[in-house]
Structure formats: C-alpha cells, structure tokens
Design an enzyme around this catalytic site. Structure first.
Site, PDB file in Angstrom:
ATOM      1  N   HIS A 240      11.811  -0.748  19.098  1.00 30.57           N
ATOM      2  CA  HIS A 240      11.178   0.581  19.101  1.00 30.57           C
ATOM      3  C   HIS A 240      11.725   1.538  20.143  1.00 30.57           C
ATOM      4  O   HIS A 240      11.920   2.710  19.851  1.00 30.57           O
ATOM      5  CB  HIS A 240       9.655   0.503  19.255  1.00 30.57           C
ATOM      6  CG  HIS A 240       8.985   1.846  19.290  1.00 30.57           C
ATOM      7  ND1 HIS A 240       9.011   2.707  18.216  1.00 30.57           N
ATOM      8  CD2 HIS A 240       8.277   2.470  20.269  1.00 30.57           C
ATOM      9  CE1 HIS A 240       8.330   3.814  18.530  1.00 30.57           C
ATOM     10  NE2 HIS A 240       7.892   3.695  19.772  1.00 30.57           N
TER      11      HIS A 240
ATOM     12  N   HIS B  42      14.660   1.609  21.663  1.00 28.82           N
ATOM     13  CA  HIS B  42      16.079   1.916  21.440  1.00 28.82           C
ATOM     14  C   HIS B  42      16.983   1.729  22.655  1.00 28.82           C
ATOM     15  O   HIS B  42      18.154   2.100  22.608  1.00 28.82           O
ATOM     16  CB  HIS B  42      16.247   3.359  20.919  1.00 28.82           C
ATOM     17  CG  HIS B  42      15.764   3.562  19.530  1.00 28.82           C
ATOM     18  ND1 HIS B  42      16.369   4.439  18.634  1.00 28.82           N
ATOM     19  CD2 HIS B  42      14.727   3.028  18.850  1.00 28.82           C
ATOM     20  CE1 HIS B  42      15.725   4.433  17.490  1.00 28.82           C
ATOM     21  NE2 HIS B  42      14.715   3.576  17.595  1.00 28.82           N
TER      22      HIS B  42
ATOM     23  N   HIS C 174       7.197  -4.493  17.558  1.00 29.57           N
ATOM     24  CA  HIS C 174       7.600  -3.089  17.600  1.00 29.57           C
ATOM     25  C   HIS C 174       6.566  -2.322  18.420  1.00 29.57           C
ATOM     26  O   HIS C 174       5.499  -1.966  17.924  1.00 29.57           O
ATOM     27  CB  HIS C 174       7.674  -2.551  16.163  1.00 29.57           C
ATOM     28  CG  HIS C 174       8.465  -1.287  16.025  1.00 29.57           C
ATOM     29  ND1 HIS C 174       9.843  -1.272  16.001  1.00 29.57           N
ATOM     30  CD2 HIS C 174       8.075   0.006  15.897  1.00 29.57           C
ATOM     31  CE1 HIS C 174      10.265  -0.033  15.855  1.00 29.57           C
ATOM     32  NE2 HIS C 174       9.209   0.760  15.804  1.00 29.57           N
TER      33      HIS C 174
ATOM     34  N   ASN D 209       6.700   1.751  13.051  1.00 31.69           N
ATOM     35  CA  ASN D 209       5.794   2.873  12.820  1.00 31.69           C
ATOM     36  C   ASN D 209       6.322   3.894  11.814  1.00 31.69           C
ATOM     37  O   ASN D 209       5.558   4.728  11.322  1.00 31.69           O
ATOM     38  CB  ASN D 209       5.459   3.578  14.139  1.00 31.69           C
ATOM     39  CG  ASN D 209       6.687   4.043  14.900  1.00 31.69           C
ATOM     40  OD1 ASN D 209       7.578   3.245  15.193  1.00 31.69           O
ATOM     41  ND2 ASN D 209       6.749   5.310  15.225  1.00 31.69           N
ATOM     42  N   HIS D 210       7.617   3.839  11.489  1.00 29.11           N
ATOM     43  CA  HIS D 210       8.169   4.758  10.481  1.00 29.11           C
ATOM     44  C   HIS D 210       8.323   4.096   9.112  1.00 29.11           C
ATOM     45  O   HIS D 210       8.986   4.649   8.235  1.00 29.11           O
ATOM     46  CB  HIS D 210       9.537   5.282  10.930  1.00 29.11           C
ATOM     47  CG  HIS D 210       9.480   6.126  12.165  1.00 29.11           C
ATOM     48  ND1 HIS D 210       8.591   7.157  12.328  1.00 29.11           N
ATOM     49  CD2 HIS D 210      10.224   6.088  13.304  1.00 29.11           C
ATOM     50  CE1 HIS D 210       8.771   7.721  13.517  1.00 29.11           C
ATOM     51  NE2 HIS D 210       9.754   7.081  14.126  1.00 29.11           N
TER      52      HIS D 210
ATOM     53  N   GLU E 112      13.764   0.454  10.444  1.00 26.24           N
ATOM     54  CA  GLU E 112      12.775   1.503  10.227  1.00 26.24           C
ATOM     55  C   GLU E 112      13.315   2.919  10.419  1.00 26.24           C
ATOM     56  O   GLU E 112      12.688   3.877   9.994  1.00 26.24           O
ATOM     57  CB  GLU E 112      11.559   1.290  11.127  1.00 26.24           C
ATOM     58  CG  GLU E 112      11.790   1.599  12.575  1.00 26.24           C
ATOM     59  CD  GLU E 112      10.580   2.321  13.179  1.00 26.24           C
ATOM     60  OE1 GLU E 112       9.539   2.394  12.519  1.00 26.24           O
ATOM     61  OE2 GLU E 112      10.713   2.823  14.293  1.00 26.24           O
ATOM     62  N   ASN E 113      14.486   3.033  11.053  1.00 24.55           N
ATOM     63  CA  ASN E 113      15.129   4.343  11.219  1.00 24.55           C
ATOM     64  C   ASN E 113      16.456   4.421  10.463  1.00 24.55           C
ATOM     65  O   ASN E 113      17.278   5.287  10.746  1.00 24.55           O
ATOM     66  CB  ASN E 113      15.401   4.618  12.703  1.00 24.55           C
ATOM     67  CG  ASN E 113      14.138   4.825  13.489  1.00 24.55           C
ATOM     68  OD1 ASN E 113      13.377   5.747  13.246  1.00 24.55           O
ATOM     69  ND2 ASN E 113      13.887   3.941  14.452  1.00 24.55           N
TER      70      ASN E 113
ATOM     71  N   ASP F 232      17.036  -1.475  16.406  1.00 23.39           N
ATOM     72  CA  ASP F 232      16.766  -0.410  15.441  1.00 23.39           C
ATOM     73  C   ASP F 232      18.051   0.311  15.001  1.00 23.39           C
ATOM     74  O   ASP F 232      18.750   0.890  15.832  1.00 23.39           O
ATOM     75  CB  ASP F 232      15.825   0.632  16.041  1.00 23.39           C
ATOM     76  CG  ASP F 232      14.509   0.042  16.528  1.00 23.39           C
ATOM     77  OD1 ASP F 232      14.554  -0.951  17.271  1.00 23.39           O
ATOM     78  OD2 ASP F 232      13.454   0.593  16.200  1.00 23.39           O
TER      79      ASP F 232
END
Length: 254
Positions: free
Chosen positions: A171, A173, A146, A67-68, A39-40, A8
């Site tokens: 997810h 990290h 994820h 999820n983001h 996603e981040n 991520d």
C-alpha cells in the site's frame, strides 16, 4: 519452496516492467510461485481485466489488491479465484480474500487483508484473520496486509508470528528496511514497495503530487513513465512446517 512477491504495480509502466523482469527473477531465484499486488495496475488506478491479464502473462500465480480493488467497477474479474480482494470487506462483496493453490506435494494459501487505521472502516482484520485461519488446512500461508499505518502492520506481524509463513505489507509503495523472521518462523516486511516509474512520487508524476500537497486542491494524477523501479521480496519456506527460513528484499532499477 520459494515465493516471489512483488509490490504494488502502478499503471502501464509498472505492468510492462513486471512483464519484462518477473520471469527473469523467477528463474534467477528458482521461485515456485509469484504473488503480485495489482490494485493500481490499470491505467488511471484500480484493476481491470486487461491489467490483470498483463500480470498473469508476466507469470503471476495470484494477484492481490487493496483499497482500490473496486475502483473500476469490474466486479466480474473477481470471479477468478486467483484475483483476490481484501477478505475483510463486508459479506456479499464480490470475490474472495483467500486462494489456496494445489502445488502437488504441498498446498499454498494466499490471504489478502486490509488495515483500518487511516483506511476504510472495514471489518476488524485481526478478528477476520482468526476465522480464516480456522478454515485453512495448510501451514503454508502468505498474508498480503494492505495497510497505511506501520504500527498496524507490525502489530499484525507479531499477532500472526508462528501462525502463518509470512506477513508482507503493501500500500505505501516504499520498500521498508525491516525484513526479518519473527520468532524464527514468520517472514515479515512492513512494505514490499512498488513496481512503476522510478522518477515519480509513489508511481505518479512528481509535479502533480507536489501540486496536490502544496495547494490542497484536487489533481488528476498521471502514472509516471519508465525507466522503472521494481520492488519485491523472495521468501524461502519449509513446505512441511510452513516456517519461513529466509527472506530477502529485492530492488531492481531499470
């Protein structure tokens, strides 16, 4: 063939680090393709067209999310078939959870799925993956799973042993120390880790994460600046059989 997958990417520090180091790592490992979870990647969380462009300029072939993925309400970016959202979002959600790349002598499929343990109640990923695999006509398949729970990730790895080339978790990290090849066929890593500020708590400023956990009050997180840590994994896959023959985690500290 060799695949590089990056954990991520967090904020501007993470995208900058990816742009600096990904091309070097691709050359160093003679990788054919790069997959990265973005996603981040946007400043303030989520993914935007700007952060996606940064990842592609760093050499990404496929960008996965989690999820983001819809946090920034940039639904139009998922019109790009190389930017994925988890395939187990309900029917009608923007985008796709599968990308099949034509690499000339072989095809390579990337699937993005999200776990449901301690996460949003999406469609059951174990049921969804069965339907997806029935429609994919290449043995070369990488799953970005994820998910929060290590038990759900391990279960998915064993569930897909011998059915896909690799199951790589994202997810949480933090890169885990359990890289292996399940049944001599499927590369597995519970979590590949992250790319972002090294002096951080999962990519955000430590003081803010401490405040959140100490006082249980809402906190506006800020991504940590560099120097960065980059987490990735390199996979060697027999493109004729779709079998992973080698898996090596990567940690680079700037």
């Amino acid at each position: 063939m060799k695949i590089l997958m990056f954990g991520d990417v967090v904020g501007e520090a993470g995208t900058g680090c990816f742009q600096r180091l990904a091309p070097k790592l691709k050359r160093q490992h003679s990788a054919d393709l790069i997959v990265v979870n973005g996603e981040n990647s946007a400043k303030g969380n989520g993914i935007t067209q700007h952060s996606a462009n940064q990842l592609f300029s760093g050499g990404a072939d496929v960008v996965t999310t989690g999820n983001h993925c819809f946090r920034r309400k940039c639904d139009e970016i998922f019109e790009n078939e190389r930017i994925l959202r988890p395939a187990n979002y309900p029917e009608g959600a923007p985008g796709s959870g599968v990308c099949v790349l034509d690499c000339g002598s072989f095809q390579f499929a990337v699937i993005n799925l999200m776990g449901t343990a301690f996460m949003e109640p999406l469609d059951n990923p174990f049921s969804v993956i069965n339907a997806l695999l029935a429609e994919i006509h290449t043995p070369n398949i990488l799953l970005d799973f994820h998910a929060e729970a290590t038990s759900e990730k391990r279960a998915m790895g064993w569930y897909l042993s011998g059915r896909v080339s690799a199951v790589i978790g994202t997810h949480t990290h933090v890169q885990t120390n359990d890289a292996e090849i399940l049944d001599g066929k499927t590369g597995y890593l519970t979590d590949v880790g992250m790319t972002g500020g090294a002096r951080s708590v999962l990519g955000v400023l430590p003081a803010q994460a401490i405040e959140k956990q100490r006082f249980h009050r809402p906190v506006q997180f800020t991504e940590a600046a560099g120097p960065c840590i980059l987490n990735a994994v390199v996979l060697e896959i027999d493109s004729k059989l779709g079998i992973c023959t080698k898996i090596d985690p990567i940690i680079v500290k700037e």
